[in-house]
Design a protein around this motif. Structure first.
Motif, PDB file in Angstrom:
ATOM      1  N   LEU A 108       0.984  -1.203  -0.140  1.00 44.27           N
ATOM      2  CA  LEU A 108       0.133  -0.176  -0.055  1.00 44.27           C
ATOM      3  C   LEU A 108       0.776   1.366  -0.016  1.00 44.27           C
ATOM      4  N   SER A 109       1.999   1.170   0.685  1.00 38.07           N
ATOM      5  CA  SER A 109       2.750   2.227   0.598  1.00 38.07           C
ATOM      6  C   SER A 109       3.447   2.572  -0.814  1.00 38.07           C
ATOM      7  N   LEU A 110       3.632   1.555  -1.441  1.00 40.54           N
ATOM      8  CA  LEU A 110       4.078   1.568  -2.820  1.00 40.54           C
ATOM      9  C   LEU A 110       3.086   2.229  -3.486  1.00 40.54           C
ATOM     10  N   VAL A 111       1.890   1.826  -3.393  1.00 43.03           N
ATOM     11  CA  VAL A 111       0.805   2.454  -4.219  1.00 43.03           C
ATOM     12  C   VAL A 111       0.759   3.943  -3.898  1.00 43.03           C
ATOM     13  N   GLU A 112       0.853   4.413  -2.804  1.00 45.26           N
ATOM     14  CA  GLU A 112       0.580   5.690  -2.234  1.00 45.26           C
ATOM     15  C   GLU A 112       1.637   6.582  -2.954  1.00 45.26           C
TER      16      GLU A 112
END
Length: 129
Positions: A108-112
């Motif tokens: 999710l951090s990568l997506v953000e």
């Protein structure tokens, strides 16, 4: 592999640092939203509307990132308790879940980060025109 108390304990500093980083991202977005709100009050332009939509999406992702990291942290603590009371089968299961939630949080951090880059691209494109 034998699961000892030290293995889940190794996740504590990693998850704590991750939570600090996520909190910093949240605070940065909150400040940006406040700035955009003031700007939006003056003029409601299309680039601002697109950025607002991306910010709303980013806030949801950050909330889920933080939730996943917290569940991972809690699962690590539960794993240590289960090892202590010698319920090793459950300890392995909960520790596995802890790792899954940590990986979910990182994805999710990568997506953000990708959305953050897209938002900056919108701003740069608006300045070029």
């Amino acid at each position: 592999m034998e699961l000892t108390l030290s293995i889940p304990a190794l996740l504590f500093p990693a998850i704590s640092l991750t939570m600090l980083a996520y909190n910093a991202r949240y605070l940065a977005i909150a400040a940006l939203i406040r700035q955009l709100y003031a700007k939006y009050q003056e003029t409601a332009s299309t680039p601002l509307e697109r950025q607002i939509k991306l910010l709303r999406k980013r806030l949801r992702i950050i909330k889920n990132m933080q939730s996943s990291a917290i569940i991972s942290f809690l699962s690590s603590a539960i794993t240590m308790l289960l090892i202590y009371i010698q319920l090793t089968v459950w300890a392995y299961i909960i520790f596995g879940a802890s790792l899954v939630f940590l990986m979910l949080s990182l994805v999710l951090s990568l997506v953000e980060v990708q959305l953050s880059t897209k938002a900056l691209g919108i701003q740069l494109k608006d300045m070029e025109t």
